[in-house]
Design a protein around this motif. Structure first.
Motif, PDB file in Angstrom:
ATOM      1  N   VAL A 171       0.838  -1.206   0.000  1.00 32.00           N
ATOM      2  CA  VAL A 171       0.000   0.000   0.000  1.00 32.00           C
ATOM      3  C   VAL A 171       0.870   1.253   0.000  1.00 32.00           C
ATOM      4  CG1 VAL A 171      -1.657   1.330   1.373  1.00 32.00           C
ATOM      5  CG2 VAL A 171      -1.988  -1.118   1.036  1.00 32.00           C
ATOM      6  N   PHE A 172       1.978   1.212   0.723  1.00 29.18           N
ATOM      7  CA  PHE A 172       2.908   2.345   0.709  1.00 29.18           C
ATOM      8  C   PHE A 172       3.421   2.610  -0.706  1.00 29.18           C
ATOM      9  CE2 PHE A 172       7.402   3.735   0.953  1.00 29.18           C
ATOM     10  CZ  PHE A 172       7.199   5.001   1.492  1.00 29.18           C
ATOM     11  N   LEU A 173       3.849   1.539  -1.394  1.00 28.35           N
ATOM     12  CA  LEU A 173       4.351   1.705  -2.762  1.00 28.35           C
ATOM     13  C   LEU A 173       3.237   2.108  -3.724  1.00 28.35           C
ATOM     14  CD1 LEU A 173       6.717  -1.402  -2.921  1.00 28.35           C
ATOM     15  CD2 LEU A 173       7.405   1.003  -2.902  1.00 28.35           C
ATOM     16  N   LEU A 174       2.041   1.564  -3.536  1.00 29.98           N
ATOM     17  CA  LEU A 174       0.917   1.943  -4.400  1.00 29.98           C
ATOM     18  C   LEU A 174       0.555   3.406  -4.203  1.00 29.98           C
ATOM     19  CD1 LEU A 174      -1.215   1.028  -6.438  1.00 29.98           C
ATOM     20  CD2 LEU A 174      -2.672   0.335  -4.524  1.00 29.98           C
ATOM     21  N   THR A 175       0.650   3.884  -2.978  1.00 28.15           N
ATOM     22  CA  THR A 175       0.394   5.305  -2.709  1.00 28.15           C
ATOM     23  C   THR A 175       1.404   6.176  -3.445  1.00 28.15           C
ATOM     24  OG1 THR A 175      -0.478   4.745  -0.513  1.00 28.15           O
ATOM     25  CG2 THR A 175       0.143   7.042  -0.905  1.00 28.15           C
ATOM     26  N   LEU A 176       2.683   5.779  -3.387  1.00 24.24           N
ATOM     27  CA  LEU A 176       3.712   6.526  -4.120  1.00 24.24           C
ATOM     28  C   LEU A 176       3.481   6.458  -5.625  1.00 24.24           C
ATOM     29  CD1 LEU A 176       6.981   5.525  -2.207  1.00 24.24           C
ATOM     30  CD2 LEU A 176       5.650   7.624  -1.994  1.00 24.24           C
ATOM     31  N   SER A 177       3.048   5.296  -6.104  1.00 29.24           N
ATOM     32  CA  SER A 177       2.786   5.144  -7.537  1.00 29.24           C
ATOM     33  C   SER A 177       1.655   6.060  -7.993  1.00 29.24           C
ATOM     34  CB  SER A 177       2.441   3.684  -7.845  1.00 29.24           C
ATOM     35  OG  SER A 177       1.985   3.537  -9.162  1.00 29.24           O
ATOM     36  N   VAL A 231      -7.578  -8.231  -7.399  1.00 29.27           N
ATOM     37  CA  VAL A 231      -8.369  -8.352  -8.629  1.00 29.27           C
ATOM     38  C   VAL A 231      -8.557  -6.984  -9.287  1.00 29.27           C
ATOM     39  CG1 VAL A 231     -10.683  -8.839  -9.531  1.00 29.27           C
ATOM     40  CG2 VAL A 231      -9.575 -10.480  -8.015  1.00 29.27           C
ATOM     41  N   PHE A 232      -8.917  -5.971  -8.513  1.00 26.83           N
ATOM     42  CA  PHE A 232      -9.065  -4.623  -9.057  1.00 26.83           C
ATOM     43  C   PHE A 232      -7.739  -4.105  -9.606  1.00 26.83           C
ATOM     44  CE2 PHE A 232     -13.021  -4.379  -6.568  1.00 26.83           C
ATOM     45  CZ  PHE A 232     -13.849  -3.774  -7.492  1.00 26.83           C
ATOM     46  N   LEU A 233      -6.650  -4.430  -8.908  1.00 29.73           N
ATOM     47  CA  LEU A 233      -5.339  -3.962  -9.345  1.00 29.73           C
ATOM     48  C   LEU A 233      -4.920  -4.622 -10.658  1.00 29.73           C
ATOM     49  CD1 LEU A 233      -3.484  -1.897  -8.025  1.00 29.73           C
ATOM     50  CD2 LEU A 233      -2.152  -3.788  -7.072  1.00 29.73           C
ATOM     51  N   VAL A 234      -5.165  -5.917 -10.775  1.00 26.18           N
ATOM     52  CA  VAL A 234      -4.843  -6.631 -12.018  1.00 26.18           C
ATOM     53  C   VAL A 234      -5.679  -6.089 -13.172  1.00 26.18           C
ATOM     54  CG1 VAL A 234      -4.970  -8.864 -13.177  1.00 26.18           C
ATOM     55  CG2 VAL A 234      -4.022  -8.723 -10.875  1.00 26.18           C
ATOM     56  N   LEU A 235      -6.961  -5.860 -12.915  1.00 25.72           N
ATOM     57  CA  LEU A 235      -7.817  -5.295 -13.959  1.00 25.72           C
ATOM     58  C   LEU A 235      -7.360  -3.881 -14.331  1.00 25.72           C
ATOM     59  CD1 LEU A 235     -11.371  -6.416 -12.760  1.00 25.72           C
ATOM     60  CD2 LEU A 235     -10.100  -7.265 -14.750  1.00 25.72           C
ATOM     61  N   ALA A 236      -6.875  -3.133 -13.335  1.00 21.68           N
ATOM     62  CA  ALA A 236      -6.449  -1.756 -13.590  1.00 21.68           C
ATOM     63  C   ALA A 236      -5.317  -1.700 -14.592  1.00 21.68           C
ATOM     64  CB  ALA A 236      -6.018  -1.087 -12.284  1.00 21.68           C
ATOM     65  N   TYR A 237      -4.342  -2.569 -14.429  1.00 18.09           N
ATOM     66  CA  TYR A 237      -3.196  -2.492 -15.340  1.00 18.09           C
ATOM     67  C   TYR A 237      -3.335  -3.451 -16.504  1.00 18.09           C
ATOM     68  CZ  TYR A 237       1.399  -2.369 -17.335  1.00 18.09           C
ATOM     69  OH  TYR A 237       2.434  -2.241 -18.223  1.00 18.09           O
ATOM     70  N   PHE A 238      -3.374  -4.742 -16.205  1.00 12.07           N
ATOM     71  CA  PHE A 238      -3.318  -5.716 -17.282  1.00 12.07           C
ATOM     72  C   PHE A 238      -4.609  -5.756 -18.086  1.00 12.07           C
ATOM     73  CE2 PHE A 238      -0.220  -7.253 -14.152  1.00 12.07           C
ATOM     74  CZ  PHE A 238       0.905  -7.253 -14.964  1.00 12.07           C
ATOM     75  N   GLY A 239      -5.751  -5.563 -17.416  1.00 10.51           N
ATOM     76  CA  GLY A 239      -7.008  -5.556 -18.163  1.00 10.51           C
ATOM     77  C   GLY A 239      -7.093  -4.397 -19.127  1.00 10.51           C
ATOM     78  N   LEU A 294      -7.473   3.266  -7.798  1.00 14.97           N
ATOM     79  CA  LEU A 294      -7.954   3.950  -6.595  1.00 14.97           C
ATOM     80  C   LEU A 294      -8.901   3.063  -5.798  1.00 14.97           C
ATOM     81  CD1 LEU A 294      -8.563   7.539  -8.028  1.00 14.97           C
ATOM     82  CD2 LEU A 294      -6.814   6.864  -6.362  1.00 14.97           C
ATOM     83  N   MET A 295      -9.733   2.283  -6.495  1.00 13.11           N
ATOM     84  CA  MET A 295     -10.626   1.357  -5.801  1.00 13.11           C
ATOM     85  C   MET A 295      -9.821   0.282  -5.073  1.00 13.11           C
ATOM     86  SD  MET A 295     -13.674   0.977  -8.643  1.00 13.11           S
ATOM     87  CE  MET A 295     -14.617  -0.200  -7.649  1.00 13.11           C
ATOM     88  N   ALA A 296      -8.763  -0.218  -5.737  1.00 11.04           N
ATOM     89  CA  ALA A 296      -7.896  -1.209  -5.094  1.00 11.04           C
ATOM     90  C   ALA A 296      -7.232  -0.612  -3.862  1.00 11.04           C
ATOM     91  CB  ALA A 296      -6.843  -1.709  -6.081  1.00 11.04           C
ATOM     92  N   TRP A 297      -6.715   0.604  -4.002  1.00  7.81           N
ATOM     93  CA  TRP A 297      -6.087   1.282  -2.857  1.00  7.81           C
ATOM     94  C   TRP A 297      -7.080   1.410  -1.712  1.00  7.81           C
ATOM     95  CZ3 TRP A 297      -6.836   5.441   0.266  1.00  7.81           C
ATOM     96  CH2 TRP A 297      -5.743   5.887   1.009  1.00  7.81           C
ATOM     97  N   GLY A 298      -8.330   1.772  -2.031  1.00 10.53           N
ATOM     98  CA  GLY A 298      -9.355   1.909  -1.003  1.00 10.53           C
ATOM     99  C   GLY A 298      -9.625   0.601  -0.271  1.00 10.53           C
TER     100      GLY A 298
END
Length: 267
Positions: A181-187, A243-251, A211-215
């Protein structure tokens, strides 16, 4: 040594390490040090192969499968380094097959999404994103093993004999989640800071899903800290966030590179 031979070296080492860890998991006495050595050799070959794939003659290849392979490399390396001080090598039973699949996909996919001389801030954003995805993918694998271990205890079965105690597994899960989560926040922060418009047409799906994944991850961490969420609750929230994170990038990248562009993702 050609790129194909280097890739074969990575595949062979990962496959041998995966089989070795599988034998260890079922209590057949395969040496731990040999699993880690095979994985280390695989990581070296994987890095060499990926370097050749990313640095194409036309520029930097940021294609979906190349980035998937890079994420798999980061995941494997993270688990390998973590296993030097913590009992996290059991994750290799899930991670090494994923790395094998990503290498194969990267080999057979053409070089697409070429960027010539990318800006340093873009490189920083990409690296932060890959590291965040990598750590949170490790958390997802840890959540799967934790769920399986709880099931084993409830049914009084012990087919996976080398897993650490349940409390240790749960502690590892939340350590990976905090770092991820720390790295995702920086990303996300670097994206809003350096990219022109994170809600542009080609980025809006990725931004919203990220953002949904971060939430979801942030809610889980607060729930664990404030209300003691753990066990299957932690597993479900972790997997939902991934799942949301995978859909965010790879999807979104699959849709952009393989559907909207009209190109084939494979040669």
């Amino acid at each position: 040594m050609s790129g194909f031979l280097v890739s074969m070296g990575a595949l062979g080492s990962y496959l041998a390490g995966s089989v070795g860890q599988g034998l260890r998991t079922t209590g057949r006495g395969f040496p731990r040090w040999l699993v880690l050595l095979l994985t280390t050799i695989g990581v070296i070959f994987h890095a060499l192969s990926l370097y050749g794939s990313i640095h194409s003659g036309e520029g930097i290849n940021l294609g979906v499968f190349t980035m998937g392979s890079l994420t798999a490399l980061m995941v494997t390396l993270l688990v390998l380094v973590s296993s030097l001080k913590k009992p996290s090598e059991s994750l290799l039973i899930l991670i090494l097959p994923i790395s094998i699949a990503m290498i194969v996909l990267a080999i057979w996919s053409p070089a697409e999404h070429i960027v010539w001389n990318p800006a340093p801030e873009m490189v920083a954003h990409i690296l932060l994103s890959v590291m965040a995805y990598g750590v949170l993918m490790v958390a997802a694998c840890q959540a799967v093993l934790l769920s399986w271990q709880e099931h084993q205890l409830r049914t009084h079965r012990h087919t996976m004999k080398t897993l650490p105690p349940l409390q240790t597994m749960e502690k590892l899960l939340f350590e990976f989640l905090w770092l991820g989560v720390f790295l995702l926040t920086l990303s996300l922060g670097s994206g809003f800071l350096f990219l022109e418009d994170m809600f542009a047409q080609k980025l809006v799906h990725k931004t919203v899903l990220s953002l949904m994944a971060w939430g979801l991850f942030a809610t889980l961490l607060v729930g664990h800290w404030r209300f003691g969420w753990r066990g299957q609750t932690a597993v479900r929230w972790t997997l939902a966030g991934v799942v949301f994170l995978v859909l965010a990038y790879f999807g979104s990248r699959l849709v952009l590179d393989c559907v909207i562009s009209g190109q084939s993702c494979f040669q």
